[in-house]
Design a protein around this motif. Sequence first.
Motif, PDB file in Angstrom:
ATOM      1  N   ILE A  29      16.627  -4.250 -17.361  1.00 11.78           N
ATOM      2  CA  ILE A  29      17.171  -3.428 -18.449  1.00 11.78           C
ATOM      3  C   ILE A  29      16.657  -3.898 -19.804  1.00 11.78           C
ATOM      4  O   ILE A  29      16.157  -3.101 -20.612  1.00 11.78           O
ATOM      5  N   VAL A  30      16.769  -5.195 -20.059  1.00 13.96           N
ATOM      6  CA  VAL A  30      16.386  -5.732 -21.370  1.00 13.96           C
ATOM      7  C   VAL A  30      14.883  -5.608 -21.605  1.00 13.96           C
ATOM      8  O   VAL A  30      14.446  -5.248 -22.705  1.00 13.96           O
ATOM      9  N   THR A  31      14.078  -5.879 -20.578  1.00 18.05           N
ATOM     10  CA  THR A  31      12.623  -5.772 -20.729  1.00 18.05           C
ATOM     11  C   THR A  31      12.212  -4.333 -21.014  1.00 18.05           C
ATOM     12  O   THR A  31      11.368  -4.079 -21.880  1.00 18.05           O
ATOM     13  N   ALA A 151      28.058  -0.516 -18.177  1.00 17.47           N
ATOM     14  CA  ALA A 151      28.417  -0.552 -19.599  1.00 17.47           C
ATOM     15  C   ALA A 151      27.302  -1.189 -20.420  1.00 17.47           C
ATOM     16  O   ALA A 151      26.964  -0.700 -21.512  1.00 17.47           O
ATOM     17  N   PHE A 152      26.738  -2.274 -19.899  1.00 12.54           N
ATOM     18  CA  PHE A 152      25.638  -2.964 -20.580  1.00 12.54           C
ATOM     19  C   PHE A 152      24.459  -2.012 -20.791  1.00 12.54           C
ATOM     20  O   PHE A 152      23.895  -1.920 -21.886  1.00 12.54           O
ATOM     21  N   PHE A 153      24.086  -1.292 -19.737  1.00 17.55           N
ATOM     22  CA  PHE A 153      22.951  -0.362 -19.818  1.00 17.55           C
ATOM     23  C   PHE A 153      23.210   0.757 -20.822  1.00 17.55           C
ATOM     24  O   PHE A 153      22.352   1.065 -21.653  1.00 17.55           O
ATOM     25  N   ILE A 154      24.394   1.370 -20.759  1.00 17.41           N
ATOM     26  CA  ILE A 154      24.706   2.496 -21.646  1.00 17.41           C
ATOM     27  C   ILE A 154      24.664   2.057 -23.112  1.00 17.41           C
ATOM     28  O   ILE A 154      24.044   2.715 -23.964  1.00 17.41           O
ATOM     29  N   TYR A 158      21.630   3.204 -25.871  1.00 21.05           N
ATOM     30  CA  TYR A 158      21.899   4.029 -27.055  1.00 21.05           C
ATOM     31  C   TYR A 158      21.815   3.254 -28.372  1.00 21.05           C
ATOM     32  O   TYR A 158      21.536   3.836 -29.421  1.00 21.05           O
ATOM     33  N   THR A 159      22.074   1.947 -28.328  1.00 18.14           N
ATOM     34  CA  THR A 159      22.076   1.175 -29.581  1.00 18.14           C
ATOM     35  C   THR A 159      20.843   0.285 -29.748  1.00 18.14           C
ATOM     36  O   THR A 159      20.542  -0.144 -30.861  1.00 18.14           O
ATOM     37  N   LYS A 160      20.155   0.006 -28.626  1.00 19.69           N
ATOM     38  CA  LYS A 160      19.025  -0.946 -28.627  1.00 19.69           C
ATOM     39  C   LYS A 160      19.469  -2.314 -29.159  1.00 19.69           C
ATOM     40  O   LYS A 160      18.665  -3.087 -29.676  1.00 19.69           O
ATOM     41  N   ASN A 161      20.753  -2.600 -29.004  1.00 22.06           N
ATOM     42  CA  ASN A 161      21.335  -3.850 -29.501  1.00 22.06           C
ATOM     43  C   ASN A 161      21.803  -4.695 -28.323  1.00 22.06           C
ATOM     44  O   ASN A 161      22.864  -4.450 -27.742  1.00 22.06           O
ATOM     45  N   ALA A 165      25.536  -5.144 -26.342  1.00 22.20           N
ATOM     46  CA  ALA A 165      25.622  -4.852 -24.910  1.00 22.20           C
ATOM     47  C   ALA A 165      26.229  -6.025 -24.137  1.00 22.20           C
ATOM     48  O   ALA A 165      27.052  -5.833 -23.234  1.00 22.20           O
ATOM     49  N   ILE A 166      25.826  -7.246 -24.498  1.00 21.03           N
ATOM     50  CA  ILE A 166      26.397  -8.438 -23.845  1.00 21.03           C
ATOM     51  C   ILE A 166      27.897  -8.525 -24.136  1.00 21.03           C
ATOM     52  O   ILE A 166      28.700  -8.843 -23.254  1.00 21.03           O
TER      53      ILE A 166
END
Length: 413
Positions: A29-31, A151-154, A158-161, A165-166
């Motif tokens: 997800i993060v990559t 939840a982390f993915f969503i 949407y926020t690229k933050n 997310a964490i």
Amino acid sequence: MNNNFKKNTIWNMIGTGINAFASLIFMIIVTRINGVYDAGTFTFAFTSATLFNIIGIYAGRIYQVTDTRKISNKEYIVNRTITCVIMMGMIIVFLAIKEYEKYKIITILLLGSLKMFEAFCEVIYGFFQRAELLYKVGISLTVKNIVGLIAFFIVDFYTKNMILAIGCFILIYLLVMFIYDFRESDFKSKVKGKTDWGNVIYILKNGFPIFCQSFLNVYLINASKYAIDNIMTDNYQTIFGIIVMPATMMLLITQFMVHPFLNIITNYVKKNDYISLNKLLFKITLIIVAFGIISIILAYFIGIYILELIYGISLIEYNFSLSVILFGAIFSAITSVYLTALIAMRKNIVQMVGYIFVSLFAIFSSNYLVKKFEIMGASVNYAITMLICCLVFVCVYIFCSKKVSKGKKLLGK
């Protein structure tokens, strides 16, 4: 056999499997969303948090479940609270020494907090397991990870933050902990009564060799990542984290392979039947070697392309590094098999000495090899460290088994 055996087995496999693969999904997800630099920061922060998590867990759930001293539930909770506070204190000290940029500090603190909550939940999981309700552990881990990852993915999408997310993942984790874990374990009743501080200190004292082994084991597996953090930039942390992931999966498969033999290994040790035990360990070793060779061949020809497809970045120049890492993973898997036998033999101090020896080697070799050969150096360091670790503990097992089979008492009993 208790009535919950089948349910316990199925849910425990589901829960622990999803929990183990969560780090892989995090990385993807993060990559994909945040890029290789943020992914590198996440990889190192997650690795560091996992290492500090060993301080929080300390002696671990196995020690709690196999307790014969009749230490109260409250005393285990008090002990775990102390180790979790020490864990967060050590994270703060670590960050003060390293002086990272603000973004990296916040990421490490957040993931460290998550791992602290995980460490505390382990004592609750111990209550479930002692009551033959292991399936509740599986349900808890499944809900926390699936809902948390969604939840982390969503939020990240949407926020690229990544930090936000964490934070959402931690919130989900805490909600499940309070709503499910505390309620199902009747946590309130377990914190009542007086605390025998002698028992709390007893756990700290007798659990130290187990803690030391676990801490050094995690450090050895991740020594190359710490060298990369000292010498290279975070984008290389992402690359190494990706190519070392198949090795992590190999170790996970080995654990699933060994777990069904735990009772058999323990019975052989109790009966002093080391001829049968040696045959069993040798057979498992052969299976691991065969599986490892097949994995290396597949990884060399198609593995790197699969990783590129999953993570969406170019990795072809690290194809040989991937093979080197998997070569080291074979020895790491073999080591875990012989460590299982040594744990059954209760040779904790001998194991601790072995880990200290290999760790001293890794501290010097990792920095030298990464500085000289970068990612290839990190891969070679991983392979060499795992090879030495395997040689040390196979030799320790041979020495201990011969001594025990002859009826001689050895240090570490």
